[in-house]
Design an enzyme around this catalytic site. Structure first.
Site, mmCIF file in Angstrom:
data_model
loop_
_atom_site.group_PDB
_atom_site.id
_atom_site.type_symbol
_atom_site.label_atom_id
_atom_site.label_comp_id
_atom_site.label_asym_id
_atom_site.label_seq_id
_atom_site.Cartn_x
_atom_site.Cartn_y
_atom_site.Cartn_z
ATOM 1 N N HIS A 90 7.159 0.873 19.022
ATOM 2 C CA HIS A 90 6.070 1.370 18.168
ATOM 3 C C HIS A 90 6.223 2.876 17.884
ATOM 4 O O HIS A 90 5.339 3.668 18.197
ATOM 5 C CB HIS A 90 4.701 1.071 18.809
ATOM 6 C CG HIS A 90 3.587 1.000 17.787
ATOM 7 N ND1 HIS A 90 2.524 0.115 17.874
ATOM 8 C CD2 HIS A 90 3.354 1.712 16.656
ATOM 9 C CE1 HIS A 90 1.707 0.297 16.852
ATOM 10 N NE2 HIS A 90 2.195 1.262 16.099
ATOM 11 N N ILE A 91 7.369 3.237 17.298
ATOM 12 C CA ILE A 91 7.657 4.657 17.054
ATOM 13 C C ILE A 91 7.926 4.956 15.578
ATOM 14 O O ILE A 91 8.466 6.011 15.255
ATOM 15 C CB ILE A 91 8.879 5.126 17.884
ATOM 16 C CG1 ILE A 91 10.106 4.226 17.626
ATOM 17 C CG2 ILE A 91 8.543 5.191 19.369
ATOM 18 C CD1 ILE A 91 11.423 4.838 18.089
ATOM 19 N N GLU A 134 1.315 -5.522 22.979
ATOM 20 C CA GLU A 134 2.120 -4.349 23.401
ATOM 21 C C GLU A 134 1.516 -3.714 24.647
ATOM 22 O O GLU A 134 0.303 -3.645 24.755
ATOM 23 C CB GLU A 134 2.126 -3.296 22.282
ATOM 24 C CG GLU A 134 2.923 -3.711 21.081
ATOM 25 C CD GLU A 134 2.785 -2.724 19.922
ATOM 26 O OE1 GLU A 134 2.345 -1.582 20.140
ATOM 27 O OE2 GLU A 134 3.112 -3.126 18.804
ATOM 28 N N GLY A 172 0.850 -1.194 0.000
ATOM 29 C CA GLY A 172 0.000 0.000 0.000
ATOM 30 C C GLY A 172 0.879 1.234 0.000
ATOM 31 O O GLY A 172 2.021 1.198 -0.464
ATOM 32 N N ARG A 173 0.345 2.325 0.553
ATOM 33 C CA ARG A 173 1.091 3.597 0.512
ATOM 34 C C ARG A 173 2.462 3.472 1.173
ATOM 35 O O ARG A 173 3.469 3.930 0.642
ATOM 36 C CB ARG A 173 0.276 4.696 1.213
ATOM 37 C CG ARG A 173 -0.857 5.274 0.378
ATOM 38 C CD ARG A 173 -1.546 6.368 1.171
ATOM 39 N NE ARG A 173 -1.916 5.833 2.472
ATOM 40 C CZ ARG A 173 -3.117 5.370 2.773
ATOM 41 N NH1 ARG A 173 -4.071 5.401 1.889
ATOM 42 N NH2 ARG A 173 -3.364 4.882 3.976
ATOM 43 N N ILE A 174 2.509 2.852 2.367
ATOM 44 C CA ILE A 174 3.789 2.785 3.097
ATOM 45 C C ILE A 174 4.733 1.806 2.398
ATOM 46 O O ILE A 174 5.917 2.102 2.195
ATOM 47 C CB ILE A 174 3.554 2.416 4.579
ATOM 48 C CG1 ILE A 174 2.764 3.542 5.260
ATOM 49 C CG2 ILE A 174 4.901 2.193 5.297
ATOM 50 C CD1 ILE A 174 2.272 3.222 6.665
ATOM 51 N N ALA A 220 4.541 -2.651 11.090
ATOM 52 C CA ALA A 220 3.120 -2.489 10.741
ATOM 53 C C ALA A 220 2.248 -2.685 11.988
ATOM 54 O O ALA A 220 1.840 -1.715 12.641
ATOM 55 C CB ALA A 220 2.755 -3.473 9.654
ATOM 56 N N ARG A 221 1.990 -3.919 12.352
ATOM 57 C CA ARG A 221 1.191 -4.205 13.548
ATOM 58 C C ARG A 221 1.626 -5.520 14.160
ATOM 59 O O ARG A 221 1.915 -6.490 13.425
ATOM 60 C CB ARG A 221 -0.299 -4.353 13.199
ATOM 61 C CG ARG A 221 -1.085 -3.081 13.215
ATOM 62 C CD ARG A 221 -1.224 -2.476 14.620
ATOM 63 N NE ARG A 221 -1.991 -1.247 14.599
ATOM 64 C CZ ARG A 221 -1.514 -0.035 14.263
ATOM 65 N NH1 ARG A 221 -0.241 0.117 13.950
ATOM 66 N NH2 ARG A 221 -2.315 1.022 14.261
HETATM 67 C C1 DGY Z 1 -0.502 3.869 12.825
HETATM 68 O O1 DGY Z 1 -0.749 5.007 12.384
HETATM 69 O O2 DGY Z 1 -1.255 2.919 12.659
HETATM 70 C C2 DGY Z 1 0.767 3.740 13.581
HETATM 71 O O3 DGY Z 1 0.978 2.456 14.008
HETATM 72 C C3 DGY Z 1 0.736 4.726 14.726
HETATM 73 O O4 DGY Z 1 1.988 4.911 15.218
#
Ligand code: DGY
Length: 322
Positions: free
Chosen positions: A285-286, A267, A155-157, A237-238
């Site tokens: 998560h930064i 987390e 996707g975008r990222i 990502a997650r």
């Molecule tokens: C998001 O935007 O989903 C990021 O994980 C926040 O830091």
């Protein structure tokens, strides 16, 4: 009388000032995370809320907050929010896409380089006063340039990460729910492959998919076993897309070379086994946390809240209903 809104976590003062121009704002500048009970009480009589990814918005909470009309998440991800439950109660939900793409891609590259070149281990060694001279085989790492970058979730990222790979003369392959348009593939010089091929060919596998029931443990024991022994895995990502327990096993046994992780299951209580592994870079998560980007995310969430409650049409509306 102004509508009442809640901002659940600390935010930038000018974002609060902007909101105060439209609403009666209750803020949480001391930044004490709210448990369900505190949140339910704080949301009584509130029409809108600006949430963080640490806030769980589910059917039980919504049932206790009858005045709520808008939930504006300060994140592009929204797996902390039960969208169906919000839609059923005609609560608008928004996220913050776009503003964090470049910063998240930059940080992904920081993780790639730090993991492949063993930056944290080497830095800790110097700080500990253990460096007593140059050695040919000191902290041998993996090259990044001219290798194959595998992107899971284009996707975008993911696309921003691919763009940066050109500077490292890499071959880019990707796997996505849907194959991208040929023009986009050409722009990023990226070839679409199946998941198995992605796992087998990537020297660096980086995850940029959203978290959902469909992507839960998408990278688990079976998938990790298909990776090369000198490959590294990156996840900004997650948590939950990667099975952390399975990852720890392959990192321990050297079945892959390393991992760079900004996100974890459960987390902030990450699996403690990560802490004793040297071949993993761990950050809290930064990935989107540059000053400009976190400010942009907070302001976009505030603008969504104003548009939702003043006009009923927020720009980043995730669950448009009639
Ligand atoms: C998001 O935007 O989903 C990021 O994980 C926040 O830091």
């Amino acid at each position: 009388m102004k509508a009442k809104v809640l901002v659940t976590r600390e935010t930038f003062q000018d974002v609060l000032d902007y909101l105060a121009g439209h609403f009666a704002v209750t803020a949480n500048q001391p930044d004490v995370p709210m448990d369900l009970e505190t949140m339910a009480r704080a949301l009584q009589d509130k029409m809108g809320v600006m949430t963080a990814l640490t806030d769980k918005i589910d059917a039980g909470l919504l049932a206790r907050c009858p005045d709520l009309k808008a939930v504006c998440n300060i994140a592009v991800g929204f797996n902390n929010i039960d969208i169906e439950a919000c839609t059923a109660r005609k609560v608008m939900v928004t996220n913050t896409p776009g503003v964090l793409d470049d910063s998240t891609a930059d940080f992904t590259w920081a993780l790639i380089l730090a993991t492949a070149r063993r930056l944290m281990e080497a830095e800790a060694y110097v700080r500990a006063g253990e460096w007593h001279g140059w050695k040919l085989k000191q902290f041998l790492g993996n090259d990044v340039h001219h290798r194959t970058l595998g992107i899971l979730g284009m996707g975008r990222i993911g696309q921003k990460v691919a763009r940066r790979a050109a500077g490292f003369d890499m071959q880019v392959i990707y796997h996505n729910k849907r194959r991208l348009d040929a023009n986009i593939e050409r722009t990023y010089n990226a070839a679409y492959v199946g998941l198995d091929e992605l796992l087998a060919r990537a020297d660096i596998l980086t995850v940029h998919a959203p978290y959902s029931a469909a992507t839960h443990h998408m990278i688990g024991k079976t998938e990790l076993a298909k990776m090369k022994p000198d490959a590294i895995l990156i996840n900004a990502a997650r948590g939950g897309i990667v099975d952390d327990a399975a990852l720890i096993e392959v990192l321990k046994s050297g079945k892959i070379a390393g991992a760079g992780l900004d996100v974890f299951e459960n987390e902030p209580a990450l699996n403690p086994a990560f802490l004793s592994l040297k071949n993993v870079v761990l950050t809290p998560h930064i990935a989107s946390s540059s000053t400009a980007t976190r400010h942009g995310m907070a302001m976009l969430a505030a603008q969504n809240l104003v548009a939702a409650l003043d006009a009923g049409r927020p720009p980043n509306w995730l669950n448009p209903f009639a």
